[in-house]
Motif scaffolding. Sequence first.
Motif, PDB file in Angstrom:
ATOM      1  N   PRO A   1      43.378  55.676  21.037  1.00 60.90           N
ATOM      2  CA  PRO A   1      43.375  54.743  19.812  1.00 60.90           C
ATOM      3  C   PRO A   1      44.660  53.558  19.784  1.00 60.90           C
ATOM      4  N   ARG A   2      44.345  52.434  19.128  1.00 61.74           N
ATOM      5  CA  ARG A   2      45.264  51.754  19.148  1.00 61.74           C
ATOM      6  C   ARG A   2      46.223  51.741  17.949  1.00 61.74           C
ATOM      7  N   PHE A   3      47.559  51.277  18.055  1.00 62.30           N
ATOM      8  CA  PHE A   3      48.339  51.254  16.728  1.00 62.30           C
ATOM      9  C   PHE A   3      47.589  50.020  15.944  1.00 62.30           C
ATOM     10  N   LYS A   4      47.394  50.470  14.465  1.00 65.92           N
ATOM     11  CA  LYS A   4      47.050  49.317  13.608  1.00 65.92           C
ATOM     12  C   LYS A   4      48.088  49.369  12.593  1.00 65.92           C
TER      13      LYS A   4
ATOM     14  N   GLN B   1      47.401  61.175  23.529  1.00 65.59           N
ATOM     15  CA  GLN B   1      48.621  60.135  23.151  1.00 65.59           C
ATOM     16  C   GLN B   1      49.805  60.332  22.324  1.00 65.59           C
ATOM     17  N   CYS B   2      49.722  61.128  21.164  1.00 67.91           N
ATOM     18  CA  CYS B   2      50.644  61.377  20.156  1.00 67.91           C
ATOM     19  C   CYS B   2      51.085  62.858  20.323  1.00 67.91           C
TER      20      CYS B   2
ATOM     21  N   THR C   1      39.332  52.076  17.080  1.00 69.85           N
ATOM     22  CA  THR C   1      40.046  51.442  17.980  1.00 69.85           C
ATOM     23  C   THR C   1      39.774  51.926  19.324  1.00 69.85           C
ATOM     24  N   ALA C   2      39.705  53.341  19.482  1.00 69.87           N
ATOM     25  CA  ALA C   2      39.206  54.049  20.672  1.00 69.87           C
ATOM     26  C   ALA C   2      38.018  53.481  21.313  1.00 69.87           C
ATOM     27  N   LEU C   3      37.023  53.339  20.369  1.00 74.60           N
ATOM     28  CA  LEU C   3      35.865  52.930  20.749  1.00 74.60           C
ATOM     29  C   LEU C   3      35.842  51.673  21.587  1.00 74.60           C
ATOM     30  N   ILE C   4      36.655  50.657  20.842  1.00 74.42           N
ATOM     31  CA  ILE C   4      36.901  49.298  21.409  1.00 74.42           C
ATOM     32  C   ILE C   4      37.669  49.611  22.838  1.00 74.42           C
ATOM     33  N   GLU C   5      38.460  50.321  22.992  1.00 79.37           N
ATOM     34  CA  GLU C   5      39.139  50.836  24.122  1.00 79.37           C
ATOM     35  C   GLU C   5      38.010  50.899  25.236  1.00 79.37           C
ATOM     36  N   SER C   6      37.201  51.780  24.877  1.00 81.57           N
ATOM     37  CA  SER C   6      36.186  52.532  25.652  1.00 81.57           C
ATOM     38  C   SER C   6      35.016  51.304  26.032  1.00 81.57           C
TER      39      SER C   6
END
Lengths: 157, 438
Positions: B203-206, B359-360, B190-195
């Motif tokens: 990363p996104r929350f899943k 992020q966390c 999900t970090a890759l997708i954001e990039s």
Amino acid sequence: MLSAEAIKKIEYELTKYPPEKRQAAVMSALRIVQMERGWLSQESISEVAEYLGIPEIAAMEVATFYNMYDLEPVGKYKLTVCTNISCMLRGSDEIVSHLQDKLGIGFNEITPDGKFCLKEGECMGCCGGAPLLHVNNTDMREFMTPEKVDELLKELK
Amino acid sequence: MAAKATKPVMTDLKGQTLVTLRTLKEKNPAALSTYQSLGGYEQLKRIITEKVKATEIINQVKVSGLRGRGGAGFPTGLKWSFMPRYFDGTKYLVCNTDEGEPGTFKDRDIIRYNPHQLIEGMAIAAYTLGARVGYNYIHGEIWQDYQTFEAALAEAREAGFIGENLFGTGFSFDLYAVHGYGAYICGEETALIESIEGNKGQPRFKPPFPASYGVFGKPTNVNNTESYTSIPWILQHGGQAFADLGVPNSGGSKIFSVSGHVEKPGNYEIKMGTPFADLLAMAGGVWKGRKLKAVIPGGPSTAVLPADKIMSATMDYDGLSKAGSSLGAGSMIVMDDTTCMVKALKRLSYFFYEESCGQCTPCREGTGWVYRVIKRIVDGQGRMEDLDLLTDVCNNISGRTICALGDAAATPVLSFIKHFRPEFEYYIQHGKSMIDGK
């Protein structure tokens, strides 16, 4: 102002995404401008943001997050030595101290003639060729030894 | 524009079972003509022109036993079945070539020596899942290999294997290369997708998972490079043939990246289930005639194993799990008996501290604490209670973050202390290493 050449390259990157998703090209646009100008000044970042039609802060966020963007001058040749585990096991410390001795600078410093800058890098994903030295983010040198460092320094005019 | 002929820096191919690197035996491995001479793009043509049903293809992938080669080992066929069949809009396909886990360098060899098999694998996946657009996200540092892949894409486009109206059937698939720029976290899907979208790689929350909310909010299938590259071989020879290469629960052959203290570091594509001892022998054994001390078998986010445990292990998911670690991406970091485990851990903990996306809180703060405590041990300022403190901090990172980087940062610390505790105690008591005396 962005050069015609840079604009041409950015336009190519934009073809990869839906027309309304111009921000998607920000990473490559910043890379293209950095490769042309050597580093990214605040002005360069704003020019990229303006060209893509995105908020300047969006470009800033990307420029500050990814560690291959240089937000300060890095001299003519940026030499990044990976010191992560696989390179460390095969002598990256020796490569670092040899470079520091030869160039008379530490990490994140530039030689007085503006020619070389030394950086410590994280894993470059080529660990089979450890220890690694990366020149200007583009040229991967593998199986480095102090002798090969000397040759490289001669080669980089 | 033809793909640049890169002279392969090869390991000895004897004893290897080449599936994803099968062009390596040829003179000009990256060239389209080379790949076609081995039957390349014929599977794509067959399934598109014969309109083979998606369920049949997914079934072959399930039979093959192929599991995600990026590290998580999730069954690929099952993942594919999560993609919605019907969706009113563009579905996306993403390939993760963002290798930044120390010791991992297998996908680089695929994109520079066998790019067309990856392209065919992605095009087959796109047909199967109904994806119209694909992105291959490539690690920032490998610029030359990124260019090789761009050239291969241009070649494939010109030959009509990607693009509009493939084989005159009306099926279209556009595939593009995207270049990362130095962030380990972007290996997380999900970090890759954001990039890809031009954002910070956080990363996104899943859930939602990428299959329902991925690139630009659209259904997206993300697989590792080696996974996609296995697909054409699986369709050519059948899922069962792939499964038969390996052992139960670990189908196929797999690339193992061997780095560190061996005579011949490099990539070895071998059958799943091969004993580690055989792989070590192929890599020329421990260098300089020294003794094996430990191996990190799947990259630093997997637990380190002392010599006796790894020497009796087999290279497959269950084999490494039984030995007390995991296969990960198959990134074997070999350490000889001169290695100071305290110093090695200091470097690894710095890496996770440096690469935490921030992020966390448990990961952002915890990785910093871990690094500082190990650093003070190495600086001769350690206290005996530091070992419990490290364990405590790690237990408070694990499982408390959005993505797996938190767990990845904790694993080396916990496993290094577990297996090499006396070295840490000695360092604290004497202010110097038990191994190198410094």
